[in-house]
Design a protein around this motif. Structure first.
Motif, PDB file in Angstrom:
ATOM      1  N   PRO A  95      67.386   7.349  30.047  1.00 34.72           N
ATOM      2  CA  PRO A  95      66.228   8.116  29.570  1.00 34.72           C
ATOM      3  C   PRO A  95      66.027   9.458  30.272  1.00 34.72           C
ATOM      4  N   LEU A  96      66.305   9.553  31.572  1.00 33.52           N
ATOM      5  CA  LEU A  96      66.128  10.840  32.262  1.00 33.52           C
ATOM      6  C   LEU A  96      67.086  11.889  31.713  1.00 33.52           C
ATOM      7  N   LYS A  97      68.350  11.521  31.526  1.00 26.88           N
ATOM      8  CA  LYS A  97      69.356  12.438  31.003  1.00 26.88           C
ATOM      9  C   LYS A  97      68.992  12.874  29.585  1.00 26.88           C
ATOM     10  N   ALA A 117      64.289  13.128  17.530  1.00 29.14           N
ATOM     11  CA  ALA A 117      63.664  11.873  17.134  1.00 29.14           C
ATOM     12  C   ALA A 117      63.773  10.802  18.199  1.00 29.14           C
ATOM     13  N   CYS A 118      64.465  11.078  19.271  1.00 30.26           N
ATOM     14  CA  CYS A 118      64.721  10.098  20.324  1.00 30.26           C
ATOM     15  C   CYS A 118      63.467   9.947  21.195  1.00 30.26           C
ATOM     16  N   GLU A 119      62.698   8.884  20.950  1.00 29.53           N
ATOM     17  CA  GLU A 119      61.493   8.636  21.738  1.00 29.53           C
ATOM     18  C   GLU A 119      61.830   7.758  22.932  1.00 29.53           C
ATOM     19  N   LEU A 120      61.281   8.125  24.067  1.00 31.37           N
ATOM     20  CA  LEU A 120      61.593   7.411  25.309  1.00 31.37           C
ATOM     21  C   LEU A 120      60.396   6.605  25.783  1.00 31.37           C
ATOM     22  N   ASN A 121      60.668   5.437  26.323  1.00 27.28           N
ATOM     23  CA  ASN A 121      59.667   4.517  26.810  1.00 27.28           C
ATOM     24  C   ASN A 121      59.414   4.788  28.288  1.00 27.28           C
ATOM     25  N   SER A 122      58.147   4.821  28.698  1.00 21.11           N
ATOM     26  CA  SER A 122      57.834   5.134  30.096  1.00 21.11           C
ATOM     27  C   SER A 122      58.356   4.051  31.051  1.00 21.11           C
ATOM     28  N   GLU A 123      58.416   2.796  30.623  1.00 18.30           N
ATOM     29  CA  GLU A 123      58.973   1.743  31.481  1.00 18.30           C
ATOM     30  C   GLU A 123      60.467   1.981  31.716  1.00 18.30           C
ATOM     31  N   ASP A 128      64.817   3.776  35.293  1.00 13.20           N
ATOM     32  CA  ASP A 128      65.929   4.691  35.537  1.00 13.20           C
ATOM     33  C   ASP A 128      65.697   5.480  36.830  1.00 13.20           C
ATOM     34  N   CYS A 129      64.473   5.949  37.044  1.00 12.47           N
ATOM     35  CA  CYS A 129      64.147   6.673  38.281  1.00 12.47           C
ATOM     36  C   CYS A 129      64.389   5.787  39.504  1.00 12.47           C
ATOM     37  N   GLU A 130      63.906   4.551  39.442  1.00 16.57           N
ATOM     38  CA  GLU A 130      64.092   3.643  40.575  1.00 16.57           C
ATOM     39  C   GLU A 130      65.567   3.365  40.827  1.00 16.57           C
ATOM     40  N   GLN A 131      66.317   3.098  39.758  1.00 21.83           N
ATOM     41  CA  GLN A 131      67.745   2.800  39.905  1.00 21.83           C
ATOM     42  C   GLN A 131      68.481   3.982  40.529  1.00 21.83           C
ATOM     43  N   GLN A 132      68.188   5.187  40.049  1.00 20.39           N
ATOM     44  CA  GLN A 132      68.858   6.366  40.594  1.00 20.39           C
ATOM     45  C   GLN A 132      68.493   6.590  42.059  1.00 20.39           C
ATOM     46  N   LEU A 133      67.229   6.445  42.400  1.00 22.71           N
ATOM     47  CA  LEU A 133      66.811   6.651  43.792  1.00 22.71           C
ATOM     48  C   LEU A 133      67.401   5.608  44.725  1.00 22.71           C
ATOM     49  N   ARG A 134      67.440   4.354  44.305  1.00 25.22           N
ATOM     50  CA  ARG A 134      68.047   3.313  45.138  1.00 25.22           C
ATOM     51  C   ARG A 134      69.546   3.576  45.325  1.00 25.22           C
ATOM     52  N   GLY A 135      70.220   3.965  44.247  1.00 24.77           N
ATOM     53  CA  GLY A 135      71.644   4.285  44.338  1.00 24.77           C
ATOM     54  C   GLY A 135      71.898   5.466  45.257  1.00 24.77           C
ATOM     55  N   LEU A 136      71.044   6.476  45.182  1.00 26.24           N
ATOM     56  CA  LEU A 136      71.190   7.638  46.061  1.00 26.24           C
ATOM     57  C   LEU A 136      70.956   7.270  47.524  1.00 26.24           C
ATOM     58  N   ALA A 137      70.006   6.395  47.773  1.00 29.78           N
ATOM     59  CA  ALA A 137      69.756   5.960  49.158  1.00 29.78           C
ATOM     60  C   ALA A 137      70.986   5.254  49.723  1.00 29.78           C
ATOM     61  N   ILE A 138      71.600   4.391  48.912  1.00 27.97           N
ATOM     62  CA  ILE A 138      72.796   3.679  49.358  1.00 27.97           C
ATOM     63  C   ILE A 138      73.935   4.657  49.627  1.00 27.97           C
ATOM     64  N   ARG A 139      74.162   5.597  48.699  1.00 28.08           N
ATOM     65  CA  ARG A 139      75.237   6.585  48.876  1.00 28.08           C
ATOM     66  C   ARG A 139      74.946   7.526  50.043  1.00 28.08           C
ATOM     67  N   SER A 140      73.683   7.859  50.260  1.00 26.11           N
ATOM     68  CA  SER A 140      73.320   8.759  51.363  1.00 26.11           C
ATOM     69  C   SER A 140      73.678   8.166  52.713  1.00 26.11           C
ATOM     70  N   ILE A 173      57.040  11.706  39.264  1.00 28.56           N
ATOM     71  CA  ILE A 173      55.822  12.530  39.339  1.00 28.56           C
ATOM     72  C   ILE A 173      55.284  12.780  37.938  1.00 28.56           C
ATOM     73  N   GLU A 174      56.184  13.054  37.019  1.00 27.26           N
ATOM     74  CA  GLU A 174      55.763  13.294  35.637  1.00 27.26           C
ATOM     75  C   GLU A 174      55.135  12.048  35.020  1.00 27.26           C
ATOM     76  N   LEU A 175      55.715  10.872  35.296  1.00 26.95           N
ATOM     77  CA  LEU A 175      55.128   9.626  34.784  1.00 26.95           C
ATOM     78  C   LEU A 175      53.723   9.414  35.335  1.00 26.95           C
ATOM     79  N   MET A 176      53.516   9.783  36.599  1.00 27.30           N
ATOM     80  CA  MET A 176      52.216   9.577  37.236  1.00 27.30           C
ATOM     81  C   MET A 176      51.182  10.607  36.798  1.00 27.30           C
TER      82      MET A 176
END
Length: 186
Positions: A95-97, A117-123, A128-140, A173-176
């Motif tokens: 969804p972020l991409k 027409a591609c509507e995205l769900n906030s959940e 996706d945000c959480e998955q990306q951030l967790r993956g980045l923390a592991i790679r960091s 931040i945008e979701l919040m």
């Protein structure tokens, strides 16, 4: 160094060549990333192009490969290739991409109706945000270990990690807040 006008002209010619080669197999050619957001840097930016195809059969992909071989806009051209059907099915996975692509693009040829027409769900966005951030923390952590004996490498690795965190953090931040956050490449 290629100027913005030169790369835009090359991308337009690439789009025309794709349209000629693919005919009804091509739904859209879109420029995204820094070229679409307006923060293009001739010395640093990639040339991101999304192809929306009606199918991904071998014959279609061979045609794309031929156009890339003969009309590639630059060595820094990267393709994101999706089918129209895949675009619909990928809403929950990327969804972020897809949000960034839908918001910041320049249509080169075809129609971007399926993207609009591609509507995205906030959940899905939050996941996706959480998955990306967790993956980045592991790679960091791994990048930190690789750079401990080389301060320049450590600085480079941490900078890459920091930049990778910006899109998912902006998404959260945008979701919040409900306000659109645009991340520029610079």
């Amino acid at each position: 160094t290629t100027t913005r006008q030169e790369i835009d002209a090359r991308i337009d010619a690439f789009g025309a060549a794709l349209s000629d080669a693919l005919k009804d197999k091509l739904a859209a050619v879109l420029v995204y990333g820094s070229l679409a957001k307006g923060d293009y840097s001739p010395s640093a930016s990639d040339h991101n192009i999304a192809l929306i195809l009606t199918d991904d059969h071998a014959s279609t992909l061979r045609s794309v490969a031929g156009v890339m071989r003969d009309h590639r806009p630059s060595k820094r051209t990267t393709l994101l290739i999706l089918t129209s059907e895949e675009l619909e099915r990928a809403r929950d996975v990327f969804p972020l991409k897809l949000r960034d692509l839908a918001r910041h693009n320049r249509l080169v040829c075809g129609s971007n109706e399926s993207l609009e027409a591609c509507e995205l769900n906030s959940e899905d966005l939050a996941r996706d945000c959480e998955q990306q951030l967790r993956g980045l923390a592991i790679r960091s952590r791994r990048l930190f270990l690789r750079g401990t004996s080389n301060p320049d490498l450590l600085r480079h690795n941490l900078t890459i990690s920091y930049k990778g965190m910006l899109p998912p953090l902006a998404g959260l931040i945008e979701l919040m807040t409900g306000e659109e956050i645009v991340i520029h490449e610079q």
